[in-house]
Design a protein around this motif. Structure first.
Motif, mmCIF file in Angstrom:
data_model
loop_
_atom_site.group_PDB
_atom_site.id
_atom_site.type_symbol
_atom_site.label_atom_id
_atom_site.label_comp_id
_atom_site.label_asym_id
_atom_site.label_seq_id
_atom_site.Cartn_x
_atom_site.Cartn_y
_atom_site.Cartn_z
ATOM 1 N N GLN A 86 0.924 -0.811 -13.588
ATOM 2 C CA GLN A 86 2.076 -0.073 -13.601
ATOM 3 C C GLN A 86 2.111 1.320 -13.533
ATOM 4 N N GLN A 87 1.411 1.962 -12.745
ATOM 5 C CA GLN A 87 1.241 3.302 -12.517
ATOM 6 C C GLN A 87 1.507 3.501 -11.230
ATOM 7 N N ASP A 88 2.727 3.230 -10.774
ATOM 8 C CA ASP A 88 3.186 3.623 -9.478
ATOM 9 C C ASP A 88 3.360 4.939 -9.086
ATOM 10 N N PRO A 95 -6.035 9.839 -7.713
ATOM 11 C CA PRO A 95 -6.408 9.360 -6.198
ATOM 12 C C PRO A 95 -7.891 8.393 -6.543
ATOM 13 N N ASN A 96 -8.362 8.211 -7.631
ATOM 14 C CA ASN A 96 -9.658 7.467 -7.858
ATOM 15 C C ASN A 96 -9.681 6.099 -8.546
ATOM 16 N N VAL A 97 -8.435 5.665 -8.705
ATOM 17 C CA VAL A 97 -8.139 4.510 -9.358
ATOM 18 C C VAL A 97 -7.242 3.435 -8.242
ATOM 19 N N ILE A 98 -7.072 1.997 -8.973
ATOM 20 C CA ILE A 98 -6.313 1.275 -8.245
ATOM 21 C C ILE A 98 -4.882 1.012 -8.971
ATOM 22 N N ASN A 99 -3.883 1.043 -8.540
ATOM 23 C CA ASN A 99 -2.709 1.030 -9.331
ATOM 24 C C ASN A 99 -2.234 -0.389 -9.064
ATOM 25 N N THR A 100 -1.829 -1.163 -10.227
ATOM 26 C CA THR A 100 -1.719 -2.873 -10.070
ATOM 27 C C THR A 100 -0.087 -3.114 -10.509
ATOM 28 N N CYS A 101 0.048 -4.316 -10.429
ATOM 29 C CA CYS A 101 1.528 -4.599 -10.844
ATOM 30 C C CYS A 101 1.432 -5.705 -12.030
ATOM 31 N N ASN A 102 2.332 -5.454 -12.953
ATOM 32 C CA ASN A 102 2.499 -6.468 -14.049
ATOM 33 C C ASN A 102 4.037 -7.001 -13.911
ATOM 34 N N GLY A 103 4.215 -8.305 -14.331
ATOM 35 C CA GLY A 103 5.547 -9.004 -14.420
ATOM 36 C C GLY A 103 5.673 -10.646 -14.069
ATOM 37 N N PHE A 104 6.969 -11.002 -13.992
ATOM 38 C CA PHE A 104 6.928 -12.242 -13.762
ATOM 39 C C PHE A 104 6.869 -12.672 -12.334
#
Length: 629
Positions: free
Chosen positions: A220-222, A227-236
């Motif tokens: 949840q870091q949209d 720059p040196n991390v992978i942002n990902t999704c949370n939710g239904f």
């Protein structure tokens, strides 16, 4: 006798040892995680080690693997591991190394979500309450006191797991690590955008400095993504979500299989069909790693029971229930889906793809092609009607409402998310249960409240009403506020208490005179109860209780608890005016209950003579629970 040479065996053992020593290389590209040079489609599930017992871990992990999972994901629970500053707990259900070794022994990968803020319906989101005692402390902002403590704990966990060789590069199971948690949800609510941005970039730099050898993720870091991390999704649902950068894979860290239980609220249920729909849609739209939150929820043991009024059960309507039993049809229906997706791994991660809307954006066909092979998804997002879809070969397929059909060869439907073929669990009462429960012998020990009925002994005194969490250090859910006053003659009053606590019990001269609790979600309430004072010295003892601490939102640690500031007053019953304002009286403070100090809940009480009971059909009388006052 023929001489046997052991040289080939020795060479094999050396080769195996070298392979283990070399470990696993983990990276990523725009399509997926890359493990030892191969793109991988990964399905994971959350099992939190403190929410079950070490004896349960092997069975839970085995069932997860048999359900088609590749990896086990867990948070790290800072306030459980460091309940007091620099005093650590890594035993029992907090033996994190043992947990990851169980994952490794099962031949599975692991995802380490350090946080160390985790939310997770856990007290303070996992942050220890003692952080508040440090001068200049601001939670989850760019300030040295918090960042220093956060880095100290993160380094402690990393070093402990490195020492046990738990990271993939060391031959261990951990292929991903997470720093912070859902920070993007609160950044714009912290009233200091510059500090929030500096903090999240510091988090990424600090994490990468740990040299764990595997990628770091932030969920949840949209916005403002380091720059040196992978942002990902949370939710239904995460099929419509895509990462901001094209060089990182589409990862879903939390697919909510249900929801947590709350007092006086109905149990939340998410159907197997809906979860399967969300997963199929995710992989249809180039997803590569999906994690179920939760796969096994378990139980909130002890007093770390999450935000106010979250129950001790963290069942979460997960594929494995609170006790580790398989919940059908959810478990089996998802297992069937996993098998189909795994059979398509290569074409989904290497093939070319084309999305075609079929006359309406609610109906989409996605075709993957690789060499001479093809695989198709047909999704129908209408929730009230089925659709007929004709593919290139002329065949027409009926797709039920709110479902996805998967055709591994673009010809035959191998799976539809709305059509369950697995069995359904039915709970039945076993014969003879009544006779078993009738024979149980219950015993109890009364809580000795006598030591708390005067203000003569306490940890300290103060001429003001203090905030509960800071005063108790969150070492107990209970804090005693005690004072006394001299009174001439006998009179009747109303005791008025204004509190931000969750529960309140009032005693006057050793007698329980009133109790009250906050409604769910509202943590300010007033208690008014009639009292009678006698001539001479009168004692007023107020027991304030919290039921878990707030764990989510901006500046959640600033929410007070307890009778902070009051007022506490005695109101004249005739004129309805304040007769005595006790708010600035001399108050004596004591955290906890006698049973907590004796560790009765751990059965450590040395004097067993105080236990009462035998064959009793129900709860003991109330006066025994309160103690004989």
């Amino acid at each position: 006798m023929e001489r046997v040479s052991w040289q080939p065996l020795a060479l094999l053992l050396l080769a195996a040892a070298a392979a283990v020593a070399s470990g696993t290389e983990v990276g990523y590209d725009g399509r997926s995680m890359v493990i030892d040079g191969e793109r991988r489609l990964l399905i994971s599930g959350s099992i939190h080690y403190p929410r079950s017992t070490p004896e349960m871990w092997p069975d839970l992990i085995r069932k997860a693997k048999e359900g088609g999972l590749d990896a086990i994901e867990t948070y790290v629970f800072w306030n459980g591991h460091e309940p007091r500053r620099r005093q650590y707990n890594f035993e029992g259900s907090y033996d994190i190394v043992r947990f990851f070794k169980e994952v490794q022994d099962a031949g599975m990968y692991a995802i380490l979500r350090i946080g160390p803020y985790i939310c997770g319906e856990w007290n303070y989101g996992g942050l220890p309450a003692w952080l508040r005692d440090i001068s200049g402390m601001q939670f989850r902002m760019h300030n040295n006191p918090f960042e220093q403590e956060m880095e100290t704990f993160t380094t402690l966990i990393v070093d402990k797991l490195k020492e046990a060789k738990m990271f993939a590069g060391q031959g261990g199971p951990i292929i991903l690590s997470q720093i912070e948690n859902e920070y993007g949800n609160v950044m714009d609510k912290l009233n200091n955008d510059e500090s929030a941005s500096e903090y999240i970039h510091w988090c990424a730099a600090m994490a990468n400095k740990q040299n764990v050898g595997v990628p770091w993720i932030m969920c949840q870091q949209d916005q403002d993504v380091p720059p040196n991390v992978i942002n990902t999704c949370n939710g239904f649902y995460c099929h419509d979500w895509f990462p901001k950068r094209t060089d990182i894979p589409k990862i879903w860290t939390e697919n909510w299989t249900g929801w947590f239980k709350a007092w006086d609220k109905p149990d939340f249920h998410r159907s197997a069909e809906d979860i399967a729909f969300s997963v199929a849609m995710f992989f249809q739209t180039r997803g590569s790693l999906q994690n179920y939150y939760m796969y096994h929820g378990g139980t909130n043991f002890g007093r770390t029971s999450g935000g106010p009024y979250i129950t001790t059960s963290y069942d979460y309507d997960a594929p494995l229930d609170e006790y580790g039993n398989i919940r059908q049809p959810k478990y089996g229906h998802l297992k069937d889906l996993h098998n189909v997706l795994k059979s398509m791994e290569k074409i989904l991660l290497h093939g070319d793809y084309k999305d075609t809307t079929m006359g309406n954006t609610n109906v989409m066909v996605t075709k993957y092609t690789l060499d001479n092979s093809s695989a198709c998804f047909i999704s129908n997002k209408f929730d009230d009607k089925e659709v007929n879809v004709t593919l290139d070969d002329g065949a027409t397929h009926v797709v039920p409402a709110w479902s996805v059909s998967i055709l591994p060869d673009c010809k035959t439907v191998a799976y539809n998310s709305a059509k369950i073929k697995t069995q359904t669990s039915v709970m039945v009462k076993r014969p003879g249960v009544e006779t078993v429960t009738d024979g149980l012998a219950w015993s109890w020990m009364p809580e000795n409240l006598h030591p708390f009925m005067t203000d003569e002994k306490g940890n300290f005194r103060k001429n003001e009403l203090l905030e509960q969490i800071a005063t108790s250090g969150d070492q107990s859910d209970y804090l005693w506020y005690r004072t006394s006053l001299e009174h001439k003659g006998e009179s009747n009053y109303k005791l008025h208490v204004n509190t931000t606590g969750h529960e309140l019990y009032a005693f006057v001269n050793g007698k329980l005179v009133g109790r009250h609790y906050a409604p769910n979600g509202g943590f300010v309430f007033q208690m008014e109860t009639p009292v009678k004072l006698h001539s001479g010295k009168n004692y007023i003892s107020l027991l304030s209780a919290t039921i878990g601490l707030k764990n989510y939102g901006a500046l959640f640690e600033m929410m007070p608890a307890g009778i902070v500031g009051g007022p506490v007053k005695l109101v004249d019953t005739v004129t309805n005016t304040t007769a005595y304002d006790l708010s600035n009286s001399s108050w004596s403070y004591k955290a906890g209950l006698a049973g907590e100090y004796r560790e009765t809940h751990l059965d450590k009480a040395k004097d067993r003579s105080q236990w009462r009971g035998g064959h009793h059909p129900g709860a003991p009388p109330l006066h025994l629970v309160q103690g004989d006052l």
